[in-house]
Design a protein around this motif. Structure first.
Motif, PDB file in Angstrom:
ATOM      1  N   ALA A 135       0.827  -1.210   0.000  1.00 45.93           N
ATOM      2  CA  ALA A 135       0.000   0.000   0.000  1.00 45.93           C
ATOM      3  C   ALA A 135       0.862   1.260   0.000  1.00 45.93           C
ATOM      4  CB  ALA A 135      -0.929  -0.012   1.210  1.00 45.93           C
ATOM      5  N   ALA A 184       1.092   4.155  -2.939  1.00 45.08           N
ATOM      6  CA  ALA A 184       0.904   5.579  -2.671  1.00 45.08           C
ATOM      7  C   ALA A 184       2.105   6.386  -3.167  1.00 45.08           C
ATOM      8  CB  ALA A 184       0.688   5.805  -1.177  1.00 45.08           C
ATOM      9  N   LEU A 238       2.275   9.337  -6.010  1.00 44.81           N
ATOM     10  CA  LEU A 238       2.914  10.618  -5.698  1.00 44.81           C
ATOM     11  C   LEU A 238       4.003  10.950  -6.717  1.00 44.81           C
ATOM     12  CD1 LEU A 238       3.446  13.044  -3.852  1.00 44.81           C
ATOM     13  CD2 LEU A 238       4.958  11.566  -2.482  1.00 44.81           C
ATOM     14  N   TRP A 288       3.373   2.470   8.283  1.00 44.20           N
ATOM     15  CA  TRP A 288       4.100   3.335   7.355  1.00 44.20           C
ATOM     16  C   TRP A 288       5.112   4.213   8.096  1.00 44.20           C
ATOM     17  CZ3 TRP A 288       0.248   5.655   3.223  1.00 44.20           C
ATOM     18  CH2 TRP A 288      -0.320   4.595   2.503  1.00 44.20           C
TER      19      TRP A 288
END
Length: 561
Positions: free
Chosen positions: A168, A172, A176, A292
């Motif tokens: 995940a 992301a 970005l 994260w």
């Protein structure tokens, strides 16, 4: 718990008993295999330009820390298998064969594209993928190295949640990176076709970034052969699509699409293997996003130096595109195609050596010194062979492969290949620092190198265009080589790690062969293929039969592998 069972379906008590029995990777996690594979498996975003191979060093550091940490406090005690040299060679050869096949198909595709597009459009093509390659600073952040440390501990319940959070996070970061690439070309005012090419080709980053998370899963279970198949198949499909695009729609916006298709094919194959349990426990059904913070906190400090080097390896292309023309970018990047072959060679040699250095430090400094010196000499020989093979025939070779208009960039290509040969020794010096846990000064060295490269490009590009950029790259590579080995000499408490006399001897041999081969080829119009075969053979023969490296001969270096 079966290998296909999700940890969500079991409570912690059901999983806990398996902790002590499912640790097949072991305390040292087969450092040899992991280090050598990591550099060979990094995504290149279709540019053909090699990465800086920092993953080899960083992941070795992480695995060293695992070995120490597991001895202190873990909820289970993994087994500790012995390093198997034959298994290491077999696995390294598998990935090396894949990377060579991928590089060959990528090179073929780049030659087809170079001939199909106009000089300006090929420059735009090279610029876009150079920009995407630079974005690995954002899309990677070294998180894979930290996650690898967690995966090799082989706690199935923990691994499943870590991999889901990791995938995940990488997804992301990929999105970005895509947005940043589009923002850059918009803010800098590039033409509309460059903007749209970035929008389309940027999907490579969106797909490849989470795809590399799956690669880390395979890496943690020493199943990189599956990744080799995925990457080779993806590159084959890209080549076929490139040929079709050239035949039916040879325009910039169409020719960037095959790279996206490549990554889609590769990730589909990897996902299939993950679902079948080949890459370890199947990822959990929900992502624990709180992980994260931990991943980023551990990874970013470790990655600063490598991020700076990544910027250093790509900044010249961006500066050339901004300060000169896209035609110059296209001519310049063709030289990188040849220089990057030495990057594959360096990874193949330095990866296994790093493992041996880690294993012998600090208990066996004599063996540590011997391995370091032998590797330095071997890398110098390989660099001399590459330069002797390429330098005399560069114009003819670039004309044959890319077309007559690229022959004018032969001198820039020569300097880039020479700089890449120097970089192999720089990489070895970094591995020495990593193996001895003295790599913290490296970000400062990288920062100084980046500043020097930018300053040189600001002066040389306006004067000599892409040739000036190649000079700046060569000077920077030379400065980094000197700086990294000065740091080694001042921080590592082992004397005579760098075999100065032997390296000078090999360099003189390579220089003499290259000069004479160039003069004779120009004077007597010797076919380039003859020169490209004879010149490197003379370097190898001189290494074997002349005392250029003292008592060390070529056969001795090969046997020591």
């Amino acid at each position: 718990m079966g290998r296909h069972t999700r940890p969500d379906d079991l409570g912690e008590p059901a999983v806990a008993p398996s902790f002590a029995t499912q640790s097949s990777v072991g305390r040292h996690a087969r450092l040899w295999d992991t280090a050598s594979w990591s550099a060979l498996g990094a995504p290149s975003y279709g540019t053909g330009q090699g990465s800086v191979h920092g993953d080899v060093a960083a992941e070795t550091v992480v695995l060293q820390r695992i070995a120490a940490k597991i001895r202190e406090d873990t909820i289970h005690e993994p087994q500790t298998p012995e390093l198997d040299a034959r298994d290491a060679r077999r696995n390294t050869i598998t990935m090396l064969g894949s990377r060579v096949a991928v590089a060959a198909m990528g090179w073929t595709g780049s030659m087809i594209v170079a001939r199909a597009l106009s000089p300006d459009d090929f420059g735009k093509f090279s610029f876009v993928f150079g920009l995407l390659g630079l974005l690995s600073v954002v899309t990677d952040l070294g998180v894979g190295r930290v996650v690898l440390a967690k995966l090799v501990e082989c706690n199935p319940w923990e691994v499943s949640y870590v991999t889901t959070a990791f995938i995940a996070l990488r997804a992301a970061l990929g999105m970005l990176g895509h947005l940043l690439a589009i923002a850059y070309v918009l803010v800098m005012g590039y033409p509309s076709d460059v903007v749209w090419a970035t929008v389309i080709a940027g999907l490579v980053v969106v797909v490849a970034t989470p795809s590399h998370a799956l690669t880390v899963m395979y890496q943690s279970r020493l199943r990189m052969a599956y990744v080799a198949v995925a990457e080779t198949l993806g590159q084959l499909v890209q080549l076929v699509c490139t040929v079709a695009a050239v035949l039916f729609a040879p325009v910039l916006l169409v020719l960037v699409v095959p790279a996206v298709i490549n990554e889609i094919v590769a990730i589909v194959v990897k996902i299939r293997g993950v679902r079948n349990g080949i890459a370890g426990p199947v990822p959990a059904s929900r992502a624990q996003l709180w992980r994260w913070r931990e991943m980023l906190a551990e990874a970013v400090p470790l990655s600063i130096g490598f991020a700076l080097i990544t910027i250093l390896s790509k900044i010249d292309v961006l500066m050339l595109g901004r300060m000169d023309s896209f035609d110059s970018v296209g001519l310049y990047t063709v030289g990188y195609k040849f220089a990057d072959l030495l990057g594959i060679v360096a990874s193949t040699v330095v990866g296994p050596v790093t493992t041996l250095l880690v294993a012998t430090w600090p208990g066996d400094t004599e063996r540590f010194r011997g391995r370091t010196r032998e590797s330095a000499i071997l890398l110098t020989v390989l660099g001399a062979v590459a330069v002797a093979a390429f330098w005399p025939v560069a114009p003819a070779l670039m004309d044959l492969l890319y077309g007559s208009r690229f022959a004018e960039a032969a001198d820039a290509g020569r300097f880039l290949v020479l700089g890449s040969a120097l970089s192999m020794l720089t990489e070895l010096g970094l591995m020495v620092l990593v193996s001895t846990s003295r790599h913290r000064v490296y970000p400062w060295v990288a920062l100084a190198g980046l500043a020097a490269n930018v300053a040189l490009n600001l002066v040389m590009i306006p004067r000599w265009s892409y040739f000036g950029a190649s000079i700046a790259t060569l000077v920077t590579d030379l400065v980094l080589l000197a700086a990294i080995w000065i740091v080694v000499a001042r921080t590592v408490p082992v004397r005579r790690l760098f075999p100065v006399g032997a390296i000078i001897g090999v360099a003189i041999l390579g220089f003499a062969v290259t000069v004479w081969a160039t003069l004779l080829t120009d004077r007597f119009h010797i076919p380039w293929i003859v020169t490209a075969a004879v010149a490197p053979t003379l370097v190898l023969a001189g290494m074997q039969f002349l005392p250029v490296a003292g008592r060390i001969r070529l056969v001795h270096l090969l046997k020591s592998r």
